[in-house]
Design a protein around this motif. Structure first.
Motif, PDB file in Angstrom:
ATOM      1  N   LEU A 179      41.346  24.827  42.531  1.00 34.75           N
ATOM      2  CA  LEU A 179      40.839  26.361  42.589  1.00 34.75           C
ATOM      3  C   LEU A 179      40.134  26.791  42.069  1.00 34.75           C
ATOM      4  CD1 LEU A 179      44.907  27.420  43.859  1.00 34.75           C
ATOM      5  CD2 LEU A 179      42.394  26.822  45.076  1.00 34.75           C
ATOM      6  N   ILE A 180      39.373  27.633  41.961  1.00 34.53           N
ATOM      7  CA  ILE A 180      38.876  28.615  40.790  1.00 34.53           C
ATOM      8  C   ILE A 180      39.560  29.943  41.162  1.00 34.53           C
ATOM      9  CG2 ILE A 180      36.174  29.475  40.612  1.00 34.53           C
ATOM     10  CD1 ILE A 180      34.845  26.921  41.624  1.00 34.53           C
ATOM     11  N   CYS A 181      39.093  30.633  39.370  1.00 35.14           N
ATOM     12  CA  CYS A 181      39.993  31.993  39.619  1.00 35.14           C
ATOM     13  C   CYS A 181      38.571  32.550  38.709  1.00 35.14           C
ATOM     14  CB  CYS A 181      41.088  32.027  38.516  1.00 35.14           C
ATOM     15  SG  CYS A 181      42.178  31.314  38.884  1.00 35.14           S
ATOM     16  N   LEU A 182      38.934  34.219  39.544  1.00 41.91           N
ATOM     17  CA  LEU A 182      37.675  34.888  38.943  1.00 41.91           C
ATOM     18  C   LEU A 182      38.433  36.217  38.263  1.00 41.91           C
ATOM     19  CD1 LEU A 182      35.251  35.497  42.283  1.00 41.91           C
ATOM     20  CD2 LEU A 182      35.323  33.985  40.218  1.00 41.91           C
ATOM     21  N   THR A 183      37.690  36.662  37.219  1.00 35.13           N
ATOM     22  CA  THR A 183      38.162  37.853  36.313  1.00 35.13           C
ATOM     23  C   THR A 183      36.903  39.090  36.343  1.00 35.13           C
ATOM     24  OG1 THR A 183      37.245  36.323  34.093  1.00 35.13           O
ATOM     25  CG2 THR A 183      40.554  36.681  35.255  1.00 35.13           C
ATOM     26  N   SER A 184      37.018  39.961  35.996  1.00 41.30           N
ATOM     27  CA  SER A 184      36.126  40.778  36.181  1.00 41.30           C
ATOM     28  C   SER A 184      36.222  41.859  34.780  1.00 41.30           C
ATOM     29  CB  SER A 184      35.980  41.891  37.163  1.00 41.30           C
ATOM     30  OG  SER A 184      37.131  42.576  37.695  1.00 41.30           O
ATOM     31  N   ASP A 185      35.266  41.703  34.275  1.00 37.83           N
ATOM     32  CA  ASP A 185      35.060  42.659  32.777  1.00 37.83           C
ATOM     33  C   ASP A 185      33.861  43.729  33.010  1.00 37.83           C
ATOM     34  OD1 ASP A 185      36.293  44.421  30.699  1.00 37.83           O
ATOM     35  OD2 ASP A 185      35.738  42.808  29.232  1.00 37.83           O
ATOM     36  N   ASP A 186      34.186  45.201  32.616  1.00 35.52           N
ATOM     37  CA  ASP A 186      33.241  46.945  32.677  1.00 35.52           C
ATOM     38  C   ASP A 186      32.533  46.597  31.323  1.00 35.52           C
ATOM     39  OD1 ASP A 186      34.206  46.782  34.981  1.00 35.52           O
ATOM     40  OD2 ASP A 186      34.412  48.524  34.804  1.00 35.52           O
ATOM     41  N   TRP A 187      31.966  46.300  31.088  1.00 36.94           N
ATOM     42  CA  TRP A 187      30.992  46.343  29.627  1.00 36.94           C
ATOM     43  C   TRP A 187      30.042  47.572  29.815  1.00 36.94           C
ATOM     44  CZ3 TRP A 187      25.584  45.330  28.481  1.00 36.94           C
ATOM     45  CH2 TRP A 187      25.515  45.404  27.128  1.00 36.94           C
ATOM     46  N   ASN A 188      29.360  48.261  29.125  1.00 38.90           N
ATOM     47  CA  ASN A 188      28.999  49.551  28.414  1.00 38.90           C
ATOM     48  C   ASN A 188      28.316  49.173  27.638  1.00 38.90           C
ATOM     49  OD1 ASN A 188      28.656  52.445  26.690  1.00 38.90           O
ATOM     50  ND2 ASN A 188      29.157  52.804  29.051  1.00 38.90           N
ATOM     51  N   TYR A 196      27.965  48.256  33.465  1.00 36.68           N
ATOM     52  CA  TYR A 196      28.205  46.568  33.996  1.00 36.68           C
ATOM     53  C   TYR A 196      29.112  46.187  34.462  1.00 36.68           C
ATOM     54  CZ  TYR A 196      23.247  47.466  32.586  1.00 36.68           C
ATOM     55  OH  TYR A 196      21.759  47.788  32.166  1.00 36.68           O
ATOM     56  N   ILE A 197      28.799  45.036  35.232  1.00 35.54           N
ATOM     57  CA  ILE A 197      30.125  44.602  35.301  1.00 35.54           C
ATOM     58  C   ILE A 197      30.016  42.815  35.219  1.00 35.54           C
ATOM     59  CG2 ILE A 197      30.150  44.153  37.953  1.00 35.54           C
ATOM     60  CD1 ILE A 197      32.835  43.706  38.444  1.00 35.54           C
ATOM     61  N   CYS A 198      31.138  42.350  34.635  1.00 43.93           N
ATOM     62  CA  CYS A 198      30.648  40.690  33.683  1.00 43.93           C
ATOM     63  C   CYS A 198      31.854  40.024  35.386  1.00 43.93           C
ATOM     64  CB  CYS A 198      30.518  40.615  32.807  1.00 43.93           C
ATOM     65  SG  CYS A 198      30.651  39.054  32.522  1.00 43.93           S
ATOM     66  N   PHE A 221      27.616  50.933  39.552  1.00 51.08           N
ATOM     67  CA  PHE A 221      27.482  52.396  39.662  1.00 51.08           C
ATOM     68  C   PHE A 221      28.736  52.942  40.385  1.00 51.08           C
ATOM     69  CE2 PHE A 221      24.068  49.843  40.975  1.00 51.08           C
ATOM     70  CZ  PHE A 221      22.562  50.163  39.972  1.00 51.08           C
ATOM     71  N   PRO A 222      28.446  54.324  39.356  1.00 52.85           N
ATOM     72  CA  PRO A 222      30.249  55.282  40.098  1.00 52.85           C
ATOM     73  C   PRO A 222      30.037  55.602  41.442  1.00 52.85           C
ATOM     74  CG  PRO A 222      28.343  56.865  38.991  1.00 52.85           C
ATOM     75  CD  PRO A 222      27.853  55.445  38.833  1.00 52.85           C
ATOM     76  N   PRO A 223      31.426  55.454  41.910  1.00 51.32           N
ATOM     77  CA  PRO A 223      32.578  55.484  41.028  1.00 51.32           C
ATOM     78  C   PRO A 223      32.931  54.008  40.276  1.00 51.32           C
ATOM     79  CG  PRO A 223      33.057  56.475  43.009  1.00 51.32           C
ATOM     80  CD  PRO A 223      30.993  55.554  43.335  1.00 51.32           C
ATOM     81  N   TYR A 224      33.733  54.444  39.232  1.00 49.52           N
ATOM     82  CA  TYR A 224      34.035  52.997  38.601  1.00 49.52           C
ATOM     83  C   TYR A 224      35.856  52.918  39.098  1.00 49.52           C
ATOM     84  CZ  TYR A 224      29.737  54.306  35.515  1.00 49.52           C
ATOM     85  OH  TYR A 224      28.298  54.353  35.513  1.00 49.52           O
ATOM     86  N   ASP A 225      35.934  52.845  40.143  1.00 49.51           N
ATOM     87  CA  ASP A 225      37.551  52.915  40.685  1.00 49.51           C
ATOM     88  C   ASP A 225      37.666  51.127  40.803  1.00 49.51           C
ATOM     89  OD1 ASP A 225      35.938  52.465  43.175  1.00 49.51           O
ATOM     90  OD2 ASP A 225      36.035  54.469  43.854  1.00 49.51           O
ATOM     91  N   GLY A 226      38.678  51.442  41.871  1.00 53.27           N
ATOM     92  CA  GLY A 226      38.813  49.185  41.855  1.00 53.27           C
ATOM     93  C   GLY A 226      38.004  49.076  43.328  1.00 53.27           C
ATOM     94  N   LEU A 227      38.235  50.038  44.063  1.00 53.01           N
ATOM     95  CA  LEU A 227      37.304  49.208  45.162  1.00 53.01           C
ATOM     96  C   LEU A 227      35.604  48.985  44.773  1.00 53.01           C
ATOM     97  CD1 LEU A 227      37.808  49.524  48.592  1.00 53.01           C
ATOM     98  CD2 LEU A 227      37.221  51.805  48.552  1.00 53.01           C
ATOM     99  N   ASN A 228      35.207  49.635  44.253  1.00 52.55           N
ATOM    100  CA  ASN A 228      34.062  49.830  44.061  1.00 52.55           C
ATOM    101  C   ASN A 228      33.583  47.904  42.832  1.00 52.55           C
ATOM    102  OD1 ASN A 228      30.938  49.893  43.717  1.00 52.55           O
ATOM    103  ND2 ASN A 228      31.222  51.236  41.954  1.00 52.55           N
ATOM    104  N   ILE A 229      34.582  47.837  42.221  1.00 53.22           N
ATOM    105  CA  ILE A 229      34.498  46.377  41.605  1.00 53.22           C
ATOM    106  C   ILE A 229      35.461  45.835  42.516  1.00 53.22           C
ATOM    107  CG2 ILE A 229      36.240  45.406  39.653  1.00 53.22           C
ATOM    108  CD1 ILE A 229      36.882  47.744  38.585  1.00 53.22           C
ATOM    109  N   ALA A 230      35.976  45.368  43.360  1.00 59.70           N
ATOM    110  CA  ALA A 230      36.129  45.213  44.495  1.00 59.70           C
ATOM    111  C   ALA A 230      35.241  44.328  45.129  1.00 59.70           C
ATOM    112  CB  ALA A 230      37.075  45.256  45.484  1.00 59.70           C
ATOM    113  N   ASP A 231      34.406  45.259  44.994  1.00 57.37           N
ATOM    114  CA  ASP A 231      33.016  44.825  46.394  1.00 57.37           C
ATOM    115  C   ASP A 231      32.048  44.283  45.841  1.00 57.37           C
ATOM    116  OD1 ASP A 231      34.771  46.583  48.752  1.00 57.37           O
ATOM    117  OD2 ASP A 231      33.042  48.479  48.111  1.00 57.37           O
ATOM    118  N   GLU A 232      32.377  44.071  44.485  1.00 57.22           N
ATOM    119  CA  GLU A 232      31.297  43.550  43.625  1.00 57.22           C
ATOM    120  C   GLU A 232      31.999  42.400  43.868  1.00 57.22           C
ATOM    121  OE1 GLU A 232      28.152  44.067  42.547  1.00 57.22           O
ATOM    122  OE2 GLU A 232      28.438  46.288  42.863  1.00 57.22           O
ATOM    123  N   LEU A 233      33.346  42.170  43.616  1.00 60.21           N
ATOM    124  CA  LEU A 233      33.888  40.286  43.153  1.00 60.21           C
ATOM    125  C   LEU A 233      33.864  39.696  44.305  1.00 60.21           C
ATOM    126  CD1 LEU A 233      36.992  41.111  41.227  1.00 60.21           C
ATOM    127  CD2 LEU A 233      34.885  40.030  40.734  1.00 60.21           C
TER     128      LEU A 233
END
Length: 235
Positions: A179-188, A196-198, A221-233
């Motif tokens: 399996l491949i696991c994904l992690t995300s981190d916001d960067w300013n 930015y999201i990495c 791009f805002p809003p910087y919430d969990g839903l926006n991060i999930a879309d990027e993932l």
């Protein structure tokens, strides 16, 4: 006895004139090109031919025309092997006997350009850096064979090496045994305050070693919430 006039030069035979003439004759035939060229005898003694020791090509070599054409050939001869000591470097790892070894060094323009791209990206430097006099002076001292590049060429190089690295990471991911696991981190950004999201992929390879690679880095791009991060993932 008549005294010589003070304005009349007195000839002095100190042997220097003969020595100077001999030196000039020697210099005319001791060009470095003759270390890699062989003189050939001709029926006409006024003619001279030279043969390249590497490719065996024969050239006319009149004393009046100099050796510039022979030097140009040696600089471009495909069969010439440069054995100049400046083409060698001391290996970083000593030999088994503990004595530093000398290995052959060959200038690689592609590797040099790749190193510059890495320098620009990892150091967050502007592409204009490659056009600065200080940078070009440094590169000229480090390697006289390096040809200066513009900021536009530097940008193209970065994109080209990025594409190659992306394809290599894709191959690594395809070969992942589990399996491949994904992690995300916001960067300013410290310069523009943009977000930015990495996204990083983690997996264990066949040798049970943990591997991780950045597979996505883009503006968030805002809003910087969990839903926006999930879309990027998901993307």
């Amino acid at each position: 006895m008549t005294m010589a006039s003070s304005n009349t030069p007195i000839p002095v035979d100190d042997g220097f004139s003969e020595y100077e003439s001999a030196v000039k004759r020697q210099k005319s035939t001791t060009s470095k090109v003759w270390d890699e060229m062989t003189k050939l005898e001709c029926e006409n003694k006024n003619e001279l031919k030279a043969q390249c020791n590497h490719c065996k090509t024969i050239f006319f070599a009149k004393s009046s025309s100099g050796t510039s054409h022979l030097r140009r050939h040696l600089n471009s001869c495909l069969k010439k092997v440069n054995k100049d000591i400046t083409q060698y470097t001391i290996a970083t790892q000593p030999s088994p006997e503990g004595v530093p070894s000398i290995k052959n060094y060959k200038f690689d323009a592609d590797e040099c350009r790749k190193a510059i791209s890495t320098f620009l990206v990892c150091g967050k430097h502007s592409f204009r850096t490659v056009e600065e006099p200080g940078f070009r002076y440094m590169m000229r001292i480090a390697s006289p064979n390096f040809k200066n590049i513009s900021r536009y060429t530097a940008a193209k190089d970065v994109l080209m090496y990025y594409a190659k690295e992306r394809d290599r990471v894709k191959e690594e991911l395809a070969k992942a045994p589990g399996l491949i696991c994904l992690t995300s981190d916001d960067w300013n950004s410290e310069h523009t305050n943009d977000e930015y999201i990495c996204v990083t992929a983690h997996w264990v390879d066949k040798d049970w070693k943990l591997q991780k690679r950045i597979i996505r880095f883009r503006a968030l791009f805002p809003p910087y919430d969990g839903l926006n991060i999930a879309d990027e993932l998901v993307l």
